[in-house]
Write an enzyme that holds these catalytic residues in place. Structure first.
Site: not given
Length: 169
Positions: A91, A94, A96
């Site tokens: 990716r 990312d 989170d």
């Protein structure tokens, strides 16, 4: 205002540039970047046959509600070219939501604290750099204790946050 911790990672393209771009896009009205951990080079978890990640944890002060914060993170991921095609796959970026104050949130869209943070050295090492005494809102264990109890997963500190964050931020 709530203190929130976000985990950021990238293993596609110019990883440092992706992390910087995401941090800049996150530092908007209602979100104030307070501190950023150093950079950590980390082996992939799950799907192992891919490039290593560059990870960091950022501390923000925000007045965004949890779902607003999640939607902002997802919007930034899309803007930076994230495509969700393979679970745990490569990716560009990312983002989170690891912790949202001391809140415990469990809904279809969002679970906070992040449900796997205590299993991930690439989250705990940079989080411990920022706040080793911070307590997990469910288990009550400190970040330092969770990191100490975790075995496996290669994580190498690569450099200070200044490698990613421009001076004055």
């Amino acid at each position: 205002m709530k203190i929130v911790y976000l985990g950021l990672g990238s293993n596609v393209g110019d990883r440092e540039a992706m992390l910087l771009a995401a941090l800049k896009k996150l530092d908007i009205p209602g979100m104030h970047l307070k501190r950023v951990s150093g950079l950590y080079e980390t082996e992939p978890v799950g799907l192992r046959d891919q490039a290593w990640f560059l990870n960091l944890v950022a501390e923000f002060e925000t007045n965004l509600m949890p779902k607003q914060l999640l939607h902002r993170a997802l919007q930034i991921e899309r803007a930076l070219g994230r495509k969700r095609t393979v679970v745990n796959g490569p990716r560009t970026i990312d983002i989170d939501v690891l912790l949202y104050g001391n809140s415990v949130i469990d809904c279809e869209e969002l679970v906070v604290p992040h449900p796997r943070m205590q299993e991930r050295r690439f989250v705990l090492a940079p989080l411990a750099e920022l706040s080793p005494g911070l307590r997990h809102p469910v288990s009550g264990r400190t970040v330092a204790k969770m990191l100490d109890e975790l075995h496996g997963q290669t994580v190498k500190k690569r450099g200070p946050a200044s490698a990613v964050i421009p001076p004055g931020n």
